[in-house]
Scaffold this motif. Structure first.
Motif, PDB file in Angstrom:
ATOM      1  N   ALA A   1       0.836  -1.183   0.008  1.00  0.00           N
ATOM      2  CA  ALA A   1       0.090   0.104   0.085  1.00  0.00           C
ATOM      3  C   ALA A   1       0.819   1.433  -0.016  1.00  0.00           C
ATOM      4  O   ALA A   1       0.608   2.181  -0.662  1.00  0.00           O
ATOM      5  N   ALA A   2       1.969   1.326   0.885  1.00  0.00           N
ATOM      6  CA  ALA A   2       2.753   2.498   1.025  1.00  0.00           C
ATOM      7  C   ALA A   2       3.634   2.591  -0.425  1.00  0.00           C
ATOM      8  O   ALA A   2       3.777   3.778  -0.758  1.00  0.00           O
ATOM      9  N   GLY A   3       3.830   1.552  -1.020  1.00  0.00           N
ATOM     10  CA  GLY A   3       4.736   1.577  -2.326  1.00  0.00           C
ATOM     11  C   GLY A   3       4.248   2.375  -3.311  1.00  0.00           C
ATOM     12  O   GLY A   3       4.635   2.466  -4.370  1.00  0.00           O
ATOM     13  N   LYS A   4       2.726   2.550  -3.405  1.00  0.00           N
ATOM     14  CA  LYS A   4       2.051   3.291  -4.259  1.00  0.00           C
ATOM     15  C   LYS A   4       2.511   4.781  -4.389  1.00  0.00           C
ATOM     16  O   LYS A   4       2.455   5.399  -5.455  1.00  0.00           O
ATOM     17  N   TYR A   5       3.224   5.284  -3.362  1.00  0.00           N
ATOM     18  CA  TYR A   5       3.367   6.609  -3.244  1.00  0.00           C
ATOM     19  C   TYR A   5       5.011   6.822  -2.877  1.00  0.00           C
ATOM     20  O   TYR A   5       5.505   8.113  -3.054  1.00  0.00           O
ATOM     21  N   ILE A   6       5.742   5.802  -2.289  1.00  0.00           N
ATOM     22  CA  ILE A   6       7.010   6.460  -1.923  1.00  0.00           C
ATOM     23  C   ILE A   6       7.886   5.126  -1.921  1.00  0.00           C
ATOM     24  O   ILE A   6       7.450   3.823  -1.897  1.00  0.00           O
ATOM     25  N   ASP A   7       9.167   5.206  -1.993  1.00  0.00           N
ATOM     26  CA  ASP A   7      10.092   3.872  -1.935  1.00  0.00           C
ATOM     27  C   ASP A   7       9.999   3.337  -0.623  1.00  0.00           C
ATOM     28  O   ASP A   7       9.995   4.205   0.482  1.00  0.00           O
ATOM     29  N   VAL A   8       9.759   2.237  -0.346  1.00  0.00           N
ATOM     30  CA  VAL A   8       9.763   1.219   1.013  1.00  0.00           C
ATOM     31  C   VAL A   8      11.139   0.601   0.956  1.00  0.00           C
ATOM     32  O   VAL A   8      11.565  -0.279   0.455  1.00  0.00           O
ATOM     33  N   PHE A   9      11.500   0.817   2.303  1.00  0.00           N
ATOM     34  CA  PHE A   9      12.778   0.176   2.866  1.00  0.00           C
ATOM     35  C   PHE A   9      12.151  -1.119   3.466  1.00  0.00           C
ATOM     36  O   PHE A   9      11.501  -0.999   4.080  1.00  0.00           O
ATOM     37  N   ARG A  10      13.101  -2.221   3.269  1.00  0.00           N
ATOM     38  CA  ARG A  10      12.327  -3.630   3.622  1.00  0.00           C
ATOM     39  C   ARG A  10      13.503  -4.326   4.351  1.00  0.00           C
ATOM     40  O   ARG A  10      13.418  -5.520   4.522  1.00  0.00           O
ATOM     41  N   HIS A  11      14.373  -4.044   4.994  1.00  0.00           N
ATOM     42  CA  HIS A  11      15.487  -4.820   5.380  1.00  0.00           C
ATOM     43  C   HIS A  11      15.859  -4.128   6.914  1.00  0.00           C
ATOM     44  O   HIS A  11      17.162  -4.157   7.463  1.00  0.00           O
ATOM     45  N   CYS A  12      14.924  -3.549   7.676  1.00  0.00           N
ATOM     46  CA  CYS A  12      15.225  -2.792   9.054  1.00  0.00           C
ATOM     47  C   CYS A  12      15.541  -3.851  10.054  1.00  0.00           C
ATOM     48  O   CYS A  12      14.678  -4.862   9.994  1.00  0.00           O
ATOM     49  N   ALA A  13      16.587  -3.476  10.700  1.00  0.00           N
ATOM     50  CA  ALA A  13      17.139  -4.511  11.745  1.00  0.00           C
ATOM     51  C   ALA A  13      16.568  -4.120  12.923  1.00  0.00           C
ATOM     52  O   ALA A  13      16.952  -4.852  14.163  1.00  0.00           O
ATOM     53  N   ARG A  14      15.778  -3.111  13.197  1.00  0.00           N
ATOM     54  CA  ARG A  14      15.329  -2.513  14.720  1.00  0.00           C
ATOM     55  C   ARG A  14      16.420  -2.319  15.489  1.00  0.00           C
ATOM     56  O   ARG A  14      16.426  -2.776  16.654  1.00  0.00           O
ATOM     57  N   CYS A  15      17.385  -1.501  15.001  1.00  0.00           N
ATOM     58  CA  CYS A  15      18.737  -1.272  15.778  1.00  0.00           C
ATOM     59  C   CYS A  15      18.384  -0.536  17.237  1.00  0.00           C
ATOM     60  O   CYS A  15      17.702   0.013  17.602  1.00  0.00           O
TER      61      CYS A  15
END
Length: 297
Positions: A253-267
């Protein structure tokens, strides 16, 4: 889909040199988080900011350092992890709730000008401190925006501490959202700082709201969007973590409007090394023998 602000050159540079922007190259890029910001000015219902050696999540650190100690820490970190390209500040409190983060970046810029300067904020004070962020030469700014509907935001944020007042509920949510979006707009308009937005995905509260958030922040000037699955804790400890299907649907849904980051490591707020592959914070900051919590304010 909205593209990066300006000519996109800063965004492309970060894709090559920042582990949170790289597309496939992030395994060779390191970062250090400098935990210099102790206090927070909002109270999220899912946040448990803790002193801990072992917990792997945002808001956790083994120590809080002073800005003047940052170069000594960086020198040690570069010995341990010479592939560090980013000096970031992500807490454990909010980076704009005190002057510590911006002061630290001035030290970093003087001693390690080649490092990318990366900062995270909840955005409550971003609109009024946007010029300071720009003047500090922040390359990448992450703003956590969990909702753009005050009724939804009030379910996620208990209160804000704003210019000496404790404000709760929808009133607080309206102030927070306004300041976040206006702050993103001002920083992105500079053309020098790339804005990334984080949203914590909370099933049953904002999971059907992600597309609206993504559209709103993209229109304000954000270049990349990161959806973080809820870690059930504090007041939302009984809400289940979102499923892979829910996360994928939100990203689509978000990708319709903006690049989506997919590898967050929750640092962690004191993370050192390559995200998702190693964490050398103990080698740089040392170990602790007690566990305690940070307070808001």
């Amino acid at each position: 889909m909205a593209g990066p602000q300006g000519d996109g050159s800063n965004y492309r540079r970060l894709q090559q040199s920042h582990p949170c922007f790289g597309q496939g190259s992030q395994g060779n890029l390191g970062r250090i988080h400098l935990p210099v910001s102790p206090g927070c000015n909002i109270c999220c219902r899912f946040c448990d900011r803790t002193v801990s050696d072992t917990a792997q999540r945002p808001g956790v650190t083994g120590t809080v350092i002073k800005p003047e100690d940052s170069i000594r820490v960086l020198e040690k970190a570069m010995e341990v992890c010479p592939y560090i390209t980013v000096a970031g500040i992500a807490g454990p409190g909010d980076t704009l709730a005190s002057d510590n983060a911006l002061e630290t970046f001035r030290y970093v810029d003087r001693e390690y000008p080649e490092l990318i300067k990366c900062m995270s904020t909840n955005g409550l004070l971003l609109a009024e401190r946007a010029e300071e962020v720009i003047e500090a030469g922040i390359d990448s700014l992450t703003v956590t925006v969990n909702a753009v509907d005050p009724e939804i935001e009030a379910k996620l944020n208990k209160y804000i501490l704003y210019h000496g007042q404790k404000i709760e509920g929808v009133v607080a949510a309206k102030i927070l959202i306004h300041n976040q979006i206006e702050g993103i707009r001002r920083v992105a308009a500079s053309g020098t700082t790339v804005v990334k937005v984080n949203t914590v995905l909370v099933p049953g509260i904002n999971d059907q709201h992600i597309e609206t958030v993504a559209k709103t922040v993209a229109e304000a000037g954000a270049s990349i969007y990161n959806i973080i699955p809820l870690i059930p804790q504090y007041e939302l400890k009984d809400i289940p973590e979102p499923t892979c299907e829910q996360i994928d649907a939100a990203r689509t849904a978000a990708g319709k409007y903006i690049d989506v980051f997919r590898h967050c490591a929750r640092c962690r707020a004191d993370a050192v090394g390559v995200p998702g592959r190693e964490d050398r914070h103990g080698d740089v900051y040392g170990r602790i023998s007690v566990k305690e919590r940070f307070s808001h304010g």
